[in-house]
Write an enzyme that holds these catalytic residues in place. Structure first.
Site, PDB file in Angstrom:
ATOM      1  N   GLU A 105      -0.518 -45.643  19.303  1.00 20.61           N
ATOM      2  CA  GLU A 105       0.246 -45.222  20.468  1.00 20.61           C
ATOM      3  C   GLU A 105      -0.450 -43.999  21.052  1.00 20.61           C
ATOM      4  O   GLU A 105      -0.410 -42.908  20.494  1.00 20.61           O
ATOM      5  CB  GLU A 105       1.688 -44.886  20.059  1.00 20.61           C
ATOM      6  CG  GLU A 105       2.553 -44.389  21.195  1.00 20.61           C
ATOM      7  CD  GLU A 105       3.924 -43.887  20.704  1.00 20.61           C
ATOM      8  OE1 GLU A 105       4.500 -44.486  19.775  1.00 20.61           O
ATOM      9  OE2 GLU A 105       4.394 -42.883  21.257  1.00 20.61           O
ATOM     10  N   ASP A 117       9.600 -34.479  23.829  1.00 25.50           N
ATOM     11  CA  ASP A 117       8.763 -34.155  22.683  1.00 25.50           C
ATOM     12  C   ASP A 117       9.080 -32.807  22.066  1.00 25.50           C
ATOM     13  O   ASP A 117       9.435 -31.858  22.757  1.00 25.50           O
ATOM     14  CB  ASP A 117       7.287 -34.175  23.094  1.00 25.50           C
ATOM     15  CG  ASP A 117       6.789 -35.600  23.244  1.00 25.50           C
ATOM     16  OD1 ASP A 117       7.059 -36.413  22.343  1.00 25.50           O
ATOM     17  OD2 ASP A 117       6.155 -35.901  24.270  1.00 25.50           O
TER      18      ASP A 117
END
Ligand code: PLP
Lengths: 265, 413
Positions: free
Chosen positions: A48, A59
């Site tokens: 990924e 994140d």
């Protein structure tokens, strides 16, 4: 291999798929390619690639730090596409994870076209929900890019059903309410969420992310999911290494440990 | 499409707005929207909100005819005195509304992002008043620049968390608040500080601050017997501007002007003018105009005014710009500071540097309107806040601060 083939193969082997995440261009374009190929060789089934973005709200600190380093070193969207091309031609199955604005700026259809040409098979969109995704759905259909949207423990059954209808390849289940980052314990919300997804669509492979940091946790998550998604822990092995050789060695070692974990469910 | 019925059910103002957030936040946004819809119809909630505005925040604010400033600018200038509100800015309207909403939703904790600390102080104030726990995210660069506001928030019982990610300024504080919210939605309301962000925030904040325009319109009719020719406001995220614009949108004879922070000048690239110097994209949960590079990475903004120093703008302004109903122009730091000084000297009012952008804008449009109308134009300027917080910046800008540190101890005694 396509996403569907990757999940089918793992299922036949009675194990989960290991998805390893790394920001493109962290710390440099060349080094990130090297890291992703190392992850692939050490047992990550899917790489990924995360497109570094200035405002990554989904994140945690580790991924943001790595993304900031990549951006500070000048990585551009076209570099990310080059990185994908290099990693895919080394034989890895590659998906891209990207926040939406860089795609919109590039041009949605052009992005899908160039992503497919680079050899990526799918794209994960952490801040794009299907409700806002008409243009992406059309472009990804036209260029045969698999679409992964996210579901969360807070998602209603109606929203899960709607999201699954719009996914192709696999769905990303955020295992707990929170941002990315390795955690000490795997959340109990995760198995419940996976069960809800399966009761709505038994066919759609479910990848579970957020919080896995070692082989034991990978095994725990593999026990109830089709795919285990690991990011922060892998990035940290590079981020915290005293030198490059140690970083690559630790990255391989952790990838291998996780790969064992997804087979030990 | 008419402005009164926007946004649509999905939170869109034309192509702008919407929700570009992680799925994990959708339930919280849906809950917030449902709570807001029911509060909007609930006379008890509205009465409580109006009571707090009237008896706590000193609203409605005056509409003041600034005679000496009018002479200086060659226009009849009416100042909407939001600087006289409790906490010194329009922002108190938004925080009281949202804090009441948090109470109504049974959420004991609020979080907020802040740049200079104005919204943080306002949030801490409302949290103290309504007995809510309050956590404020503030970029580390800003906590150092605005130490007094950090102390104010702490005095009011809030926890201030310095943010060390990214550029360590307002946009990073906003990212951090969103991250907090993703993991605490069950107990926490995100008290967003401007009319931007994902739906329903742009609509909800607009409605809470919308009293500014409703009052100003009624005050104009009462004091002048007619509507003004133009309404002017500064635009950061867009709350004070949409607050004063909204009631005037249906009045086609009233021109609406939003003044963005032009910083060092548009040609230098160092500015915070998202509409006049940016392009369309997605930032912080909505589609709007923003400062971005060719790859869609956010560009850091620059302005002498911390409250305007933000690379995005609320989606309703993006829409008003596209439809042409409102006009947006940049005002440089230097122009704003000249207007700041002019108001101090002509009216004895020290304005916020943010609001000084609106004053400078009014000075720019006055001669144009005069020519177009063939008479003295009447302009309502939203004086969104007072300048106490800016005394240090303005004092340094105009060289008014004694160089205390150069005084040798003991020499003067
Ligand atoms: C006095 C004042 N005016 C204007 C602004 C800009 O915000 P907005 O555009 O949301 O009104 C601020 C923000 O801190 C402010 O303190």
């Amino acid at each position: 291999m396509s996403i569907a083939q990757t999940f089918a193969k793992a299922k036949a082997e009675n194990r989960s798929v290991l998805v390893g995440c790394m920001p493109a261009g962290f710390p440099t374009v060349e080094h990130s390619i090297e890291q992703m190929i190392a992850m692939h060789e050490a047992g990550c089934d899917v790489i990924e690639v995360e497109l570094p973005y200035s405002d990554p709200v989904m994140d945690g600190p580790v991924i943001q730090k790595a993304s900031d380093i990549a951006l500070a070193n000048g990585v551009r969207t076209r570099d990310t596409l080059k990185i994908i091309e290099a990693v895919a031609s080394a034989g890895a199955t590659v998906v891209l994870m990207t926040y939406w604005n860089p795609v919109e700026k590039y041009g949605v259809d052009a992005f899908a076209r160039d992503l497919a040409a680079a050899g990526a098979t799918g794209m994960i969109t952490p801040d794009l929900i299907p409700d806002e995704a008409a243009e992406w759905i059309a472009a990804s259909d036209a260029h045969r890019i698999d679409r992964t949207f996210l579901v969360a423990p807070s998602s209603t059954d109606e929203r899960i059903a709607m999201t699954l209808e719009n996914c192709r390849g696999f769905v990303y289940a955020t295992a707990l309410m929170g941002v990315t980052g390795a955690r000490k314990a795997v959340s109990s919300q995760a198995p419940e969420l996976v069960a809800r997804i399966r009761s709505i669509d038994p066919e759609m492979p479910v990848g579970v992310g957020l919080g896995v940091g070692n082989g034991r946790q990978a095994a725990e998550v593999a026990a109830f999911s089709d795919g285990v998604i690991v990011g922060s822990a892998l990035i940290r092995s590079v981020l915290e290494a005293p030198d490059r050789a140690t970083g690559l060695r630790d990255l391989r070692a952790l990838s291998a440990e996780l790969a064992e974990g997804v087979r030990d469910r | 499409m008419s402005a009164e019925t926007l946004p649509d059910l999905a939170g869109h103002f034309g192509r702008f707005g919407g929700r570009f957030v992680p799925e994990a936040l959708i339930k919280a946004l849906d809950e917030l929207e449902a709570a807001y819809r029911s509060a909007k119809r609930d006379p008890e909630f509205q009465a409580r909100f109006q009571d707090l505005l009237l008896n706590y925040a000193a609203v409605p604010s005056l509409l003041y005819r600034a005679t000496r400033l009018s002479e200086a600018l060659g226009a009849e200038i009416l100042l909407k005195r939001e600087d006289l509100n409790h906490t010194g800015a329009h922002k108190v309207r938004n925080v009281l509304g949202q804090a009441l909403l948090a109470k109504r939703m049974g959420k004991p904790r609020v979080i907020a992002e802040t740049g200079a600390g104005q919204h943080g102080v306002a949030s801490a104030t409302a949290a103290a008043l309504l007995d809510l726990e309050c956590v404020v995210y503030m970029g580390e660069t800003d906590t150092q620049r605005q130490a007094l506001n950090v102390a104010r928030m702490r005095m009011l019982g809030a926890t201030v968390i310095p943010v060390t990610n990214g550029s360590r300024t307002l946009k990073d504080a906003l990212n951090e608040a969103l991250r907090d919210w993703v993991s605490t939605v069950d107990t926490t309301h995100y008290l967003l500080g401007t009319a931007a962000g994902p739906h329903p925030f742009p609509e909800l904040v607009r409605d809470f601050v919308g009293g500014i325009g409703v009052e100003a319109r009624a005050q104009c009719l009462e004091q002048l017997g007619r509507l003004p020719d133009a309404v002017a406001a500064c635009v950061g995220g867009g709350s004070n501007a949409i607050g004063i614009f909204h009631a005037f949108v249906p009045d086609e004879s009233v021109r609406l002007y939003g003044f963005e922070a032009g910083g060092d000048g548009m040609e230098t690239g160092r500015h915070a003018a998202s509409i006049t110097g940016g392009s369309v994209g997605v930032l912080h949960g909505n589609r709007t105009y923003l400062l971005q590079d060719d790859d869609g990475q956010t560009i850091e903004s620059h302005s002498i005014s911390a409250g305007l120093d933000y690379p995005g703008v609320g989606p309703e302004h993006a829409w008003l710009h596209d439809t042409g109903r409102a006009v947006y122009e940049p005002v440089t730091d230097a122009e704003a500071m000249a207007a700041f000084q002019l108001l101090c000297r002509t009216e004895g009012i020290i304005p916020a540097i943010e609001s000084s952008h609106a004053l400078a804008g009014a000075a720019k449009i006055a001669p144009r309107l005069r020519e177009e109308l063939g008479r003295t134009p009447t302009i309502v300027v939203n004086l969104s806040g007072r300048g106490d917080k800016d005394v240090h910046t303005a004092g340094a800008y105009f060289g008014l601060l004694d160089q205390v540190e150069t005084v040798v101890p003991g020499e003067n005694t």
